[in-house]
Design an enzyme around this catalytic site. Structure first.
Site, PDB file in Angstrom:
ATOM      1  N   GLU A  74      -7.043 -17.980 -49.495  1.00  0.00           N
ATOM      2  CA  GLU A  74      -7.251 -18.232 -48.071  1.00  0.00           C
ATOM      3  C   GLU A  74      -6.033 -17.831 -47.235  1.00  0.00           C
ATOM      4  O   GLU A  74      -6.020 -18.057 -46.024  1.00  0.00           O
ATOM      5  CB  GLU A  74      -7.628 -19.713 -47.857  1.00  0.00           C
ATOM      6  CG  GLU A  74      -8.939 -20.079 -48.562  1.00  0.00           C
ATOM      7  CD  GLU A  74      -9.524 -21.419 -48.151  1.00  0.00           C
ATOM      8  OE1 GLU A  74      -8.862 -22.160 -47.386  1.00  0.00           O
ATOM      9  OE2 GLU A  74     -10.662 -21.706 -48.578  1.00  0.00           O
ATOM     10  N   HIS A  91       0.348 -24.221 -47.793  1.00  0.00           N
ATOM     11  CA  HIS A  91      -0.495 -25.201 -48.494  1.00  0.00           C
ATOM     12  C   HIS A  91      -0.112 -25.247 -49.979  1.00  0.00           C
ATOM     13  O   HIS A  91       0.013 -26.309 -50.576  1.00  0.00           O
ATOM     14  CB  HIS A  91      -1.981 -24.845 -48.354  1.00  0.00           C
ATOM     15  CG  HIS A  91      -2.588 -25.251 -47.047  1.00  0.00           C
ATOM     16  ND1 HIS A  91      -2.164 -24.755 -45.841  1.00  0.00           N
ATOM     17  CD2 HIS A  91      -3.588 -26.126 -46.745  1.00  0.00           C
ATOM     18  CE1 HIS A  91      -2.883 -25.306 -44.868  1.00  0.00           C
ATOM     19  NE2 HIS A  91      -3.757 -26.136 -45.392  1.00  0.00           N
ATOM     20  N   SER A 146     -41.705 -44.023 -26.087  1.00  0.00           N
ATOM     21  CA  SER A 146     -41.923 -44.628 -27.398  1.00  0.00           C
ATOM     22  C   SER A 146     -43.229 -44.131 -28.025  1.00  0.00           C
ATOM     23  O   SER A 146     -44.104 -43.618 -27.327  1.00  0.00           O
ATOM     24  CB  SER A 146     -41.980 -46.151 -27.214  1.00  0.00           C
ATOM     25  OG  SER A 146     -41.703 -46.803 -28.418  1.00  0.00           O
ATOM     26  N   GLN A 156     -24.607 -43.681 -12.184  1.00  0.00           N
ATOM     27  CA  GLN A 156     -23.273 -44.158 -11.811  1.00  0.00           C
ATOM     28  C   GLN A 156     -22.699 -45.120 -12.853  1.00  0.00           C
ATOM     29  O   GLN A 156     -21.486 -45.149 -13.079  1.00  0.00           O
ATOM     30  CB  GLN A 156     -23.278 -44.770 -10.403  1.00  0.00           C
ATOM     31  CG  GLN A 156     -24.212 -45.951 -10.175  1.00  0.00           C
ATOM     32  CD  GLN A 156     -25.635 -45.538  -9.806  1.00  0.00           C
ATOM     33  OE1 GLN A 156     -26.078 -44.426 -10.094  1.00  0.00           O
ATOM     34  NE2 GLN A 156     -26.364 -46.438  -9.161  1.00  0.00           N
ATOM     35  N   GLU A 190     -41.301 -42.040 -34.160  1.00  0.00           N
ATOM     36  CA  GLU A 190     -40.328 -43.129 -34.030  1.00  0.00           C
ATOM     37  C   GLU A 190     -40.722 -44.288 -34.955  1.00  0.00           C
ATOM     38  O   GLU A 190     -39.902 -44.787 -35.710  1.00  0.00           O
ATOM     39  CB  GLU A 190     -40.311 -43.594 -32.573  1.00  0.00           C
ATOM     40  CG  GLU A 190     -39.343 -44.719 -32.286  1.00  0.00           C
ATOM     41  CD  GLU A 190     -39.555 -45.291 -30.884  1.00  0.00           C
ATOM     42  OE1 GLU A 190     -40.611 -45.007 -30.284  1.00  0.00           O
ATOM     43  OE2 GLU A 190     -38.666 -46.022 -30.400  1.00  0.00           O
ATOM     44  N   HIS A 191     -41.998 -44.696 -34.861  1.00  0.00           N
ATOM     45  CA  HIS A 191     -42.518 -45.756 -35.726  1.00  0.00           C
ATOM     46  C   HIS A 191     -43.646 -45.192 -36.569  1.00  0.00           C
ATOM     47  O   HIS A 191     -44.562 -44.559 -36.040  1.00  0.00           O
ATOM     48  CB  HIS A 191     -43.090 -46.916 -34.904  1.00  0.00           C
ATOM     49  CG  HIS A 191     -42.137 -47.486 -33.900  1.00  0.00           C
ATOM     50  ND1 HIS A 191     -42.184 -47.149 -32.562  1.00  0.00           N
ATOM     51  CD2 HIS A 191     -41.114 -48.353 -34.034  1.00  0.00           C
ATOM     52  CE1 HIS A 191     -41.228 -47.816 -31.916  1.00  0.00           C
ATOM     53  NE2 HIS A 191     -40.557 -48.544 -32.780  1.00  0.00           N
ATOM     54  N   HIS A 214     -45.844 -49.345 -23.504  1.00  0.00           N
ATOM     55  CA  HIS A 214     -44.474 -49.112 -23.030  1.00  0.00           C
ATOM     56  C   HIS A 214     -44.433 -48.240 -21.784  1.00  0.00           C
ATOM     57  O   HIS A 214     -43.505 -48.324 -20.985  1.00  0.00           O
ATOM     58  CB  HIS A 214     -43.623 -48.492 -24.133  1.00  0.00           C
ATOM     59  CG  HIS A 214     -43.067 -49.491 -25.084  1.00  0.00           C
ATOM     60  ND1 HIS A 214     -42.108 -50.404 -24.730  1.00  0.00           N
ATOM     61  CD2 HIS A 214     -43.348 -49.754 -26.394  1.00  0.00           C
ATOM     62  CE1 HIS A 214     -41.806 -51.179 -25.767  1.00  0.00           C
ATOM     63  NE2 HIS A 214     -42.554 -50.804 -26.789  1.00  0.00           N
ATOM     64  N   ASN A 222     -33.672 -44.481 -17.213  1.00  0.00           N
ATOM     65  CA  ASN A 222     -34.581 -43.478 -16.657  1.00  0.00           C
ATOM     66  C   ASN A 222     -34.008 -42.073 -16.869  1.00  0.00           C
ATOM     67  O   ASN A 222     -33.006 -41.882 -17.559  1.00  0.00           O
ATOM     68  CB  ASN A 222     -34.836 -43.771 -15.161  1.00  0.00           C
ATOM     69  CG  ASN A 222     -33.552 -43.702 -14.341  1.00  0.00           C
ATOM     70  OD1 ASN A 222     -32.543 -43.122 -14.772  1.00  0.00           O
ATOM     71  ND2 ASN A 222     -33.573 -44.308 -13.168  1.00  0.00           N
ATOM     72  N   TYR A 234     -25.882 -49.542 -21.924  1.00  0.00           N
ATOM     73  CA  TYR A 234     -26.627 -49.512 -20.676  1.00  0.00           C
ATOM     74  C   TYR A 234     -27.945 -50.260 -20.854  1.00  0.00           C
ATOM     75  O   TYR A 234     -28.668 -50.037 -21.832  1.00  0.00           O
ATOM     76  CB  TYR A 234     -26.927 -48.070 -20.233  1.00  0.00           C
ATOM     77  CG  TYR A 234     -27.619 -48.071 -18.900  1.00  0.00           C
ATOM     78  CD1 TYR A 234     -26.908 -48.300 -17.741  1.00  0.00           C
ATOM     79  CD2 TYR A 234     -28.999 -47.913 -18.811  1.00  0.00           C
ATOM     80  CE1 TYR A 234     -27.534 -48.365 -16.515  1.00  0.00           C
ATOM     81  CE2 TYR A 234     -29.644 -47.973 -17.591  1.00  0.00           C
ATOM     82  CZ  TYR A 234     -28.897 -48.196 -16.437  1.00  0.00           C
ATOM     83  OH  TYR A 234     -29.518 -48.269 -15.232  1.00  0.00           O
ATOM     84  N   GLN A 270     -47.898 -50.012 -28.732  1.00  0.00           N
ATOM     85  CA  GLN A 270     -46.948 -48.936 -28.481  1.00  0.00           C
ATOM     86  C   GLN A 270     -47.223 -48.263 -27.154  1.00  0.00           C
ATOM     87  O   GLN A 270     -46.315 -47.928 -26.402  1.00  0.00           O
ATOM     88  CB  GLN A 270     -47.014 -47.921 -29.628  1.00  0.00           C
ATOM     89  CG  GLN A 270     -45.716 -47.214 -29.859  1.00  0.00           C
ATOM     90  CD  GLN A 270     -44.561 -48.198 -29.942  1.00  0.00           C
ATOM     91  OE1 GLN A 270     -44.661 -49.272 -30.521  1.00  0.00           O
ATOM     92  NE2 GLN A 270     -43.457 -47.846 -29.325  1.00  0.00           N
ATOM     93  N   ASP A 285     -39.722 -54.762 -33.529  1.00  0.00           N
ATOM     94  CA  ASP A 285     -39.192 -54.716 -32.166  1.00  0.00           C
ATOM     95  C   ASP A 285     -38.373 -55.949 -31.839  1.00  0.00           C
ATOM     96  O   ASP A 285     -37.397 -55.882 -31.101  1.00  0.00           O
ATOM     97  CB  ASP A 285     -40.351 -54.677 -31.160  1.00  0.00           C
ATOM     98  CG  ASP A 285     -40.756 -53.270 -30.813  1.00  0.00           C
ATOM     99  OD1 ASP A 285     -40.111 -52.333 -31.316  1.00  0.00           O
ATOM    100  OD2 ASP A 285     -41.732 -53.105 -30.048  1.00  0.00           O
TER     101      ASP A 285
END
Lengths: 430, 430
Positions: A415, A420, A235, A188, A325-326, A260, A211, A126, A257, A361
């Site tokens: 078991e 087995h 971010s 969708q 994250e970074h 963003h 989003n 996406y 950063q 990046d």
């Protein structure tokens, strides 16, 4: 931006920094459920209807044509294409190295076990729309998917009001080898890739951020067995620096950063009160004339902090709890490498003054799709591993099996699984 | 058991084999949600109350004591301990090899990128109760968690009516280095590990299979950010064999998988009509006197099949669509290795006549926690990867950064992120 000594933070301040921006997924769950159900039931007709309502455009042919991709190439600059291709080359080099195989392990004489990598056959990406365009993110998913050999690679992105997708996005998709591109966005699009429609093929795993509706759609289809890459959120960067760091570099990295979005975070931990003061001043200086200054200011005021700490271990402990994250580490001497050994929770680490986060990046070759909001405690960034599985393979000789025969016997008996035991014993009968 | 030529199956028969047993998670979602919410709100008190109601026992001390573990050691046989330790040794050898590091990649001169492995710090293992005892599964999660260095390793299992946990389970936990063991089962145990209580510490990721309530609880806490190992379902084996295979071996292997439960599946695909007939007869012969015969018969009648196919590629195509948890390949000559190259979807592959699936279940060293019900299209089996993350690290020289400066410039500008551009440019100012 909050500036304080780390051990003088109030509990409330500390908790606010640690918590970062949280999104209320419950609020949109019902709407997203409804969209997904309709896409599942009505297929392309539902996609066209939602695209009309949400993107304001009537899309007849959901699939992007070869001619549209060609026009996209004609419209981008040679400099863009050159930059994109340099990025793609470096990304390919780094991710290719991840494909190296594991050798065969002989756990005992005559027992050979190894793992083979197999691509996830059908994957979807996406790409968000709106005013921003992210060709770099197309490379980050598309290249490892191609390298590892995913057979079907699908991409969805919301069309502009004129029915087009951004030229840089289409060019990036083509460069990354994505051939199936569709004009549909939002929840969708996630539904289309999860369930399939007349036009859009279903995939096993959906990648890419969007989003809140997109994020919730990914969570909901996961319940139906369609995996997602990782939970996505705003971010963030956390920087650990001592007095030898250049305040201009540190300020610029915090700001990059924060631009963003207003929910992004930038946190500096430094052993130097001087650097702390200089960075605060540098941020103000560098903000002047920057188009994204309002966003940066809002983000740093809400989720940013400059914190003075007593020593580097204290900073690393905070970073490990934050799980950024970074993580940038800019220390004197071999301090960067020593600190790295103590880092337990981070998506990606940038060492030294010449590894600003935007290098990763865009063009160094590393993957910029990384866990946010503390999820680095739990998740890796995107890699070829995200697009493949490791299948265990084993081969035993008769003697190899004989060497573990008694162990299987006693364990299977414990078991309560006599068949087995029988499956081994039958091989030594007569 | 259904016996047919593969291309004579009706669509309904084929779909039933492919679909396997499905569980209705919706049915118990409400109850599980209620249990989780109460555990979150009331902690240990809720755990004790549910244990009283569901397990019929009043547990004061939820944590298993060192003395209980010592008593468990005293009660198991030397043969059991020897078998368990041989299994643990082989599992350790195979999983240790997975830890090998990735070398540093120089994507361009002066740009160095690599990945470092970091353990997930807090992990939890659920071990099911009831009449069955699974010490082997404790090794499968406990050993890789210890090898990779997970700091906190927690285990929960439901107590018997006398308040004890099975001795083999406790011994296996100790052998695998699990020190935090708690007497609580069901959805309430998953809630305890996800949210934490006064006694039980919260973890980031929950491993282990259980009943439907446990499976649904794992899905529900995942929505709250606590990851799970993989969706768990009934066990299954698919065997591809030609006329050279020993029908006794093939029959025994189908049966060993089917004895796990009435919803388990065993499917044989063979190019030999003779083998098909012999295996069907062998199953009947070997069932005689086996304690688990009724379960095996029910499972094979419901989800088993013996299918004759035209050639090996046809069998592999069926297997790839089925995506079996366990795939055995027993073909003449180098047919096993040639077939492996065409296998795309499987949890684990067993090659040749002396690699029965129980070898991997117990003692060869491979991991037996594998994706079921078709999830092998998407998931790997358990490995050290399941207990760790790969953190990207990069280090650039000034010249290295200079070499990608123009690409970052044009890409950041295209994406409308001027502060990203600035973070690079500031490093070359003056």
């Amino acid at each position: 931006m909050l500036t304080s000594h780390l051990n003088q933070l109030t509990a409330e301040q500390r908790s606010r920094i640690m918590r970062r921006a949280e999104s209320d997924t419950e609020r949109v769950r019902g709407v997203v459920r409804e969209i997904l159900d309709r896409v599942r039931a009505e297929g392309d007709a539902a996609l066209r209807d939602y695209t009309r309502r949400f993107d304001g455009v009537e899309v007849q042919d959901l699939r992007v044509s070869e001619a549209e991709v060609e026009r996209a190439y004609a419209s981008v600059s040679p400099a863009f294409l050159h930059g994109l291709r340099q990025a793609a080359t470096n990304i390919t080099t780094f991710h290719q190295a991840q494909l190296e195989g594991q050798h065969v392990v002989e756990t005992a004489p005559g027992i050979h076990i190894w793992r083979v990598r197999r691509a996830i056959e059908r994957v979807g990406l996406y790409v968000p729309g709106g005013r921003k365009i992210y060709p770099s993110s197309v490379l980050m998913a598309g290249i490892p998917a191609r390298l590892v050999g995913c057979k079907l690679r699908v991409m969805c992105a919301p069309p502009a009001p004129d029915g087009s997708l951004p030229a840089p996005t289409l060019v990036a998709a083509k460069e990354a080898g994505i051939e199936h591109i569709y004009k549909v966005g939002g929840a969708q699009a996630i539904g289309a890739m999860a369930y399939g429609t007349e036009t859009i093929p279903a995939v096993y795993k959906v990648f890419g951020a969007g989003n809140l509706y997109v994020a919730v759609a990914k969570l909901l289809v996961r319940d139906a067995g369609v995996e997602l890459d990782m939970p996505a959120g705003p971010s963030e960067v956390l920087i650990i620096a001592d007095g030898t760091a250049d305040p201009r570099f540190v300020a610029a990295d915090l700001m990059s950063q924060a631009e963003h979005g207003e929910e992004s975070a930038g946190v500096l931990l430094t052993t130097s009160p001087e650097l702390a003061a200089q960075v605060a001043a540098e941020v103000e200086r560098q903000l002047v004339g920057l188009a994204t200054a309002p966003t940066i200011r809002k983000a740093l005021d809400s989720y940013g902090a400059i914190l003075v700490c007593t020593d580097v271990p204290e900073a690393i402990a905070f970073a490990n709890e934050y799980a950024p994250e970074h993580l940038e580490i800019i220390l004197a001497g071999d301090g960067n490498h020593l600190a790295l050994e103590q880092v337990t929770n981070a998506g990606a680490v940038f060492l030294g003054p010449y590894a600003p986060e935007p290098a990763g990046d865009y063009a160094s070759g590393s993957n910029h799709v990384l866990p946010t909001g503390g999820a680095a405690r739990l998740y890796s960034g995107l890699s070829v591993d995200s697009f493949s599985r490791m299948v265990e393979v084993q081969e035993l000789t008769r003697d190899g099996l004989a060497s573990i025969r008694a162990s299987i016997d006693v364990l299977a008996t414990t078991e309560g699984l006599p068949a087995h035991r029988n499956a081994v014993e039958v091989r030594f009968d007569g």
